[in-house]
Write a protein that holds these residues in place. Structure first.
Motif, PDB file in Angstrom:
ATOM      1  N   GLU A 220      25.578  -3.381  48.795  1.00  0.00           N
ATOM      2  CA  GLU A 220      26.188  -4.711  48.827  1.00  0.00           C
ATOM      3  C   GLU A 220      27.610  -4.678  48.284  1.00  0.00           C
ATOM      4  O   GLU A 220      28.392  -5.599  48.521  1.00  0.00           O
ATOM      5  N   LEU A 221      27.940  -3.622  47.543  1.00  0.00           N
ATOM      6  CA  LEU A 221      29.277  -3.529  46.956  1.00  0.00           C
ATOM      7  C   LEU A 221      30.195  -2.599  47.738  1.00  0.00           C
ATOM      8  O   LEU A 221      31.316  -2.356  47.336  1.00  0.00           O
ATOM      9  N   ILE A 222      29.703  -2.070  48.857  1.00  0.00           N
ATOM     10  CA  ILE A 222      30.490  -1.114  49.628  1.00  0.00           C
ATOM     11  C   ILE A 222      31.378  -1.832  50.630  1.00  0.00           C
ATOM     12  O   ILE A 222      30.937  -2.708  51.353  1.00  0.00           O
ATOM     13  N   ASN A 223      32.637  -1.427  50.650  1.00  0.00           N
ATOM     14  CA  ASN A 223      33.557  -1.886  51.690  1.00  0.00           C
ATOM     15  C   ASN A 223      34.011  -0.650  52.452  1.00  0.00           C
ATOM     16  O   ASN A 223      34.730   0.189  51.921  1.00  0.00           O
ATOM     17  N   LEU A 224      33.566  -0.518  53.700  1.00  0.00           N
ATOM     18  CA  LEU A 224      33.856   0.668  54.486  1.00  0.00           C
ATOM     19  C   LEU A 224      35.074   0.496  55.388  1.00  0.00           C
ATOM     20  O   LEU A 224      35.327   1.339  56.247  1.00  0.00           O
ATOM     21  N   ASP A 225      35.817  -0.572  55.186  1.00  0.00           N
ATOM     22  CA  ASP A 225      37.067  -0.782  55.915  1.00  0.00           C
ATOM     23  C   ASP A 225      38.163   0.004  55.200  1.00  0.00           C
ATOM     24  O   ASP A 225      38.546  -0.317  54.072  1.00  0.00           O
ATOM     25  N   ILE A 226      38.672   1.047  55.847  1.00  0.00           N
ATOM     26  CA  ILE A 226      39.609   1.946  55.166  1.00  0.00           C
ATOM     27  C   ILE A 226      40.946   1.288  54.873  1.00  0.00           C
ATOM     28  O   ILE A 226      41.710   1.784  54.037  1.00  0.00           O
ATOM     29  N   LEU A 227      41.263   0.184  55.538  1.00  0.00           N
ATOM     30  CA  LEU A 227      42.519  -0.509  55.235  1.00  0.00           C
ATOM     31  C   LEU A 227      42.395  -1.382  54.002  1.00  0.00           C
ATOM     32  O   LEU A 227      43.395  -1.838  53.449  1.00  0.00           O
ATOM     33  N   GLU A 228      41.170  -1.594  53.548  1.00  0.00           N
ATOM     34  CA  GLU A 228      40.950  -2.387  52.342  1.00  0.00           C
ATOM     35  C   GLU A 228      40.445  -1.531  51.183  1.00  0.00           C
ATOM     36  O   GLU A 228      40.646  -1.876  50.018  1.00  0.00           O
ATOM     37  N   ASN A 229      39.785  -0.425  51.484  1.00  0.00           N
ATOM     38  CA  ASN A 229      39.244   0.458  50.461  1.00  0.00           C
ATOM     39  C   ASN A 229      40.160   1.685  50.351  1.00  0.00           C
ATOM     40  O   ASN A 229      40.072   2.620  51.142  1.00  0.00           O
ATOM     41  N   VAL A 230      41.040   1.676  49.360  1.00  0.00           N
ATOM     42  CA  VAL A 230      42.080   2.705  49.234  1.00  0.00           C
ATOM     43  C   VAL A 230      41.479   4.088  48.992  1.00  0.00           C
ATOM     44  O   VAL A 230      41.933   5.091  49.559  1.00  0.00           O
ATOM     45  N   GLU A 231      40.461   4.160  48.132  1.00  0.00           N
ATOM     46  CA  GLU A 231      39.848   5.457  47.829  1.00  0.00           C
ATOM     47  C   GLU A 231      39.188   6.058  49.067  1.00  0.00           C
ATOM     48  O   GLU A 231      39.305   7.260  49.328  1.00  0.00           O
ATOM     49  N   LEU A 232      38.492   5.228  49.827  1.00  0.00           N
ATOM     50  CA  LEU A 232      37.853   5.724  51.041  1.00  0.00           C
ATOM     51  C   LEU A 232      38.903   6.138  52.068  1.00  0.00           C
ATOM     52  O   LEU A 232      38.729   7.134  52.775  1.00  0.00           O
ATOM     53  N   ARG A 233      40.008   5.401  52.131  1.00  0.00           N
ATOM     54  CA  ARG A 233      41.077   5.753  53.075  1.00  0.00           C
ATOM     55  C   ARG A 233      41.643   7.138  52.753  1.00  0.00           C
ATOM     56  O   ARG A 233      41.931   7.918  53.666  1.00  0.00           O
ATOM     57  N   ARG A 234      41.778   7.451  51.466  1.00  0.00           N
ATOM     58  CA  ARG A 234      42.258   8.794  51.078  1.00  0.00           C
ATOM     59  C   ARG A 234      41.324   9.870  51.628  1.00  0.00           C
ATOM     60  O   ARG A 234      41.779  10.911  52.115  1.00  0.00           O
ATOM     61  N   THR A 235      40.026   9.624  51.569  1.00  0.00           N
ATOM     62  CA  THR A 235      39.042  10.586  52.077  1.00  0.00           C
ATOM     63  C   THR A 235      39.150  10.728  53.586  1.00  0.00           C
ATOM     64  O   THR A 235      39.194  11.849  54.121  1.00  0.00           O
ATOM     65  N   ILE A 236      39.189   9.605  54.298  1.00  0.00           N
ATOM     66  CA  ILE A 236      39.257   9.646  55.759  1.00  0.00           C
ATOM     67  C   ILE A 236      40.573  10.284  56.209  1.00  0.00           C
ATOM     68  O   ILE A 236      40.607  11.064  57.163  1.00  0.00           O
ATOM     69  N   ASP A 237      41.659   9.988  55.501  1.00  0.00           N
ATOM     70  CA  ASP A 237      42.939  10.621  55.816  1.00  0.00           C
ATOM     71  C   ASP A 237      42.872  12.136  55.642  1.00  0.00           C
ATOM     72  O   ASP A 237      43.521  12.883  56.384  1.00  0.00           O
ATOM     73  N   ARG A 238      42.085  12.583  54.671  1.00  0.00           N
ATOM     74  CA  ARG A 238      41.954  14.039  54.474  1.00  0.00           C
ATOM     75  C   ARG A 238      41.303  14.697  55.689  1.00  0.00           C
ATOM     76  O   ARG A 238      41.680  15.811  56.081  1.00  0.00           O
TER      77      ARG A 238
END
Length: 663
Positions: A641-659
């Motif tokens: 319920e606390l997960i935001n999988l939108d990489i434009l809003e979740n900066v940490e996740l975006r770093r991972t996907i960018d990698r």
């Protein structure tokens, strides 16, 4: 409220209760009483509810639903179902009850989700219909309930996460072509593929549906033929169950992770499995490593037929992996190849071949020390991460104060036994016994130089490429025991890894393997072996007890220097780093350095700045947040319920996907 009775109070019951309470948290309150055939348990209580013998069921006049949690389901049904007194009582197998409870729960949750649940509901219907068609085959009658239970169990495990994956917006964030050699059906990897696809990447996901490490099925018309690729002595029932669960895994993945940018490709579509390996050096080393992992050893006895057969299968699997790499290189136009591990038969040969051909290859794996994180590197297996380009570029860095503080806070947490792994290893320490043992260690030392060896769990990291000075971890320990037995100025303690008694309880112990080679270890008066289960915290040994640490490969090769203790490292590994510990390349060098430390003619200057830099690199620079993966040591489950999988809003996740996308 239905009156439930549980028949059976052993391991099956405990597992059932744990699983059913995931679906229905208040289920235990609905249990009226328990039944067990063991007369010795009569009158005992389980969480306040009484255990009765089966005869009590005849006397009970009300309606009951009896859930069987034993291996004697058929016998119980046959003996009791038609007997007098059972007219208003229903008997149901635990796995059937779980399946129905899960289905009812899913239907309710789907209704509550509104539009968000539409796609999941359609997929659920499709999966259930397809499995229902599979179960029409006569040969599967006796396995039907198990298969239904297995398939619904997959959904139970992944349901909440899937809902949030479906909520990711479609974007043209990247147009990269990604190839993945998949660990099937590993949810975090599938989720990564889905996220990349939803952000515009074109993903080809390859998986081995003809793996020699298991069995496969072929479905033609209404007949099912099961094939054992290496003619292993396996019962038909086990083969069928293995085949069907693998098939359901594939079915589940292709239905629930369907996306126009994501293609799942079976090995059987592209590879010729009758060909022989053209690069035996690549396949052999990975097959050996895989076999060591399976056999839970770091030395292989080919006289053991079971091990010998497993090695043959591992070698064939490695050949499949190598030829997948060849196929991808020759036929697929791609930007980035992604794999987990980059070792063992399944992943190593494919990865190594593509690296040698000059392709950009990324390796990922669960971060052992940071929860909900992956380690990711280019061109190197994670076991040898320090040889990769990222550390080479950061070696000379001087940390800023805030970075140093971050590392020191983490290490403080470890030493307070509050880290993910240390809290597990030392959870049940008895402080009185702990003090007594420390006293005996001080007495054993006798004011001599004390060297303490810290072996890994026997199979952990036992890759062929790891060994440099010694042929194996056991070879290292045997050599050390014999070396110290003849020393008058130093003593040796071998502290077996606490994971042998906790996380990997049941694994072959290092002590047992040493005694198999050397006999009774008590004959070595200069050596003390501390078993994994002893009441001792590793860090207790630092304060004025240990003079030098001996590490084969592992995190202690950095931890101990951080605490001011010099370390001699005897194998390659991510934490075997020159300038932090002393790396030896031969037995002669190992013996010489130990002799110099024993005599007091050698001292190691601890480079604290380098240690802090290395720890920050390993823990944080190489750690990439991915909320859909939990650390293997952690019981904490993802709060979706606390997960935001939108990489434009979740900066940490975006770093991972960018990698992964290398934009």
């Amino acid at each position: 409220m239905c009156n439930y009775v549980i028949w059976g109070t052993g391991e099956i019951f405990e597992k059932f209760l744990k699983e059913v309470q995931v679906i229905d948290p208040i289920f235990e309150k609905k249990i009226l009483f328990y039944v067990d055939s063991d007369i010795g348990k009569r009158g005992s209580l389980i969480r306040g509810k009484e255990i009765h013998t089966p005869e009590y069921l005849y006397e009970y006049k009300g309606e009951l639903k009896i859930i069987i949690c034993t291996n004697y389901i058929t016998e119980i049904k046959r003996l009791y179902r038609k007997k007098k007194g059972f007219e208003n009582k229903t008997i149901v197998e635990y796995y059937s009850f779980l399946s129905k409870t899960l289905k009812d729960s899913l239907i309710k949750e789907i209704k509550d989700l509104g539009n968000k649940g539409d796609l999941f509901e359609r997929n659920l219907v499709l999966l259930n219909d397809t499995i229902g068609n599979i179960l029409k085959y006569d040969i599967l009658d006796r396995y039907g309930e198990y298969i239904k239970y297995y398939s619904t169990g997959i959904l139970l495990k992944d349901y909440n996460k899937l809902i949030y994956l479906y909520d990711i917006p479609e974007r043209n964030y990247s147009n990269k072509n990604i190839v993945i050699n998949g660990l099937f059906p590993y949810f975090p990897e599938l989720a990564l593929s889905y996220i990349l696809s939803k952000n515009g990447a074109k993903v080809k996901y390859y998986f081995n549906d003809n793996s020699p490490m298991g069995q496969i099925i072929k479905k033609e018309k209404k007949n099912i033929d099961y094939i054992n690729s290496l003619d292993i002595d396996t019962s038909p029932s086990n083969i069928i169950i293995t085949c069907l669960t693998q098939f359901i895994d594939e079915l589940y993945v292709k239905i629930f992770f369907k996306h126009e940018n994501l293609e799942f490709i079976n090995f059987s579509r592209i590879l010729n499995f009758n060909i022989t390996s053209q690069s035996m050096d690549i396949t052999e080393k990975h097959a050996l490593s895989y076999t060591k992992r399976f056999a839970e050893t770091d030395e292989i006895d080919f006289k053991d037929e079971k091990i010998k057969n497993y090695y043959k299968r591992a070698l064939l699997e490695a050949t499949h992996s190598l030829h997948l790499g060849m196929y991808i290189h020759e036929n697929i136009n791609f930007d980035i190849f992604v794999t987990s591990h980059a070792i063992y038969s399944t992943w190593g040969p494919c990865f190594e071949y593509l690296v040698n051909e000059g392709h950009k290859c990324l390796v990922y794996g669960s971060h052992a020390y940071i929860d909900q994180s992956w380690l990711i590197e280019e061109g190197k297996a994670l076991q040898f991460l320090n040889e990769g380009p990222t550390w080479q570029n950061m070696r000379g860095r001087i940390l800023e104060a805030v970075q140093q503080q971050r590392v020191e806070q983490y290490m403080k947490k470890r030493f307070e036994l509050a880290a993910v792994d240390t809290s597990e290893y030392f959870a049940d320490i008895n402080n009185n016994e702990r003090a007594t043992l420390l006293k005996s260690i001080v007495e054993f030392k006798q004011n001599k130089k004390l060297f303490i060896a810290f072996p890994n769990v026997i199979w952990d990291g036992a890759e062929e490429e790891r060994n440099t000075a010694f042929s194996s971890l056991i070879d290292w320990l045997i050599y050390s025991i014999q070396l110290f037995e003849n020393k008058s100025d130093a003593k040796l303690i071998i502290r077996c890894h606490p994971a042998e008694a906790t996380l990997f309880s049941g694994v072959q112990s290092v002590r047992d393997l040493l005694e198999k080679e050397l006999g009774d270890l008590s004959k070595y008066k200069n050596v003390m072996v501390l078993e994994s289960k002893v009441n001792l915290v590793t860090y207790d040994l630092v304060n004025e007890i240990m003079d030098v640490g001996l590490v084969y490969s592992g995190f202690l090769a950095v931890e101990l220097p951080y605490l001011g203790i010099p370390v001699i490292s005897s194998a390659k590994g991510v934490c075997s780093e020159n300038g932090i510990s002393e790396i030896v390349e031969s037995k002669e060098e190992y013996a010489s350095i130990i002799e110099n430390y024993s005599s007091g003619t050698r001292f190691m200057i601890i480079n604290r700045e380098k240690i802090l830099n290395f720890l920050h690199w390993y823990l944080y620079d190489m750690g990439y947040y991915f909320p859909l993966v939990e650390n293997v040591l952690s019981d904490r489950k993802t709060n979706c319920e606390l997960i935001n999988l939108d990489i434009l809003e979740n900066v940490e996740l975006r770093r991972t996907i960018d990698r992964f996308l290398e934009p």
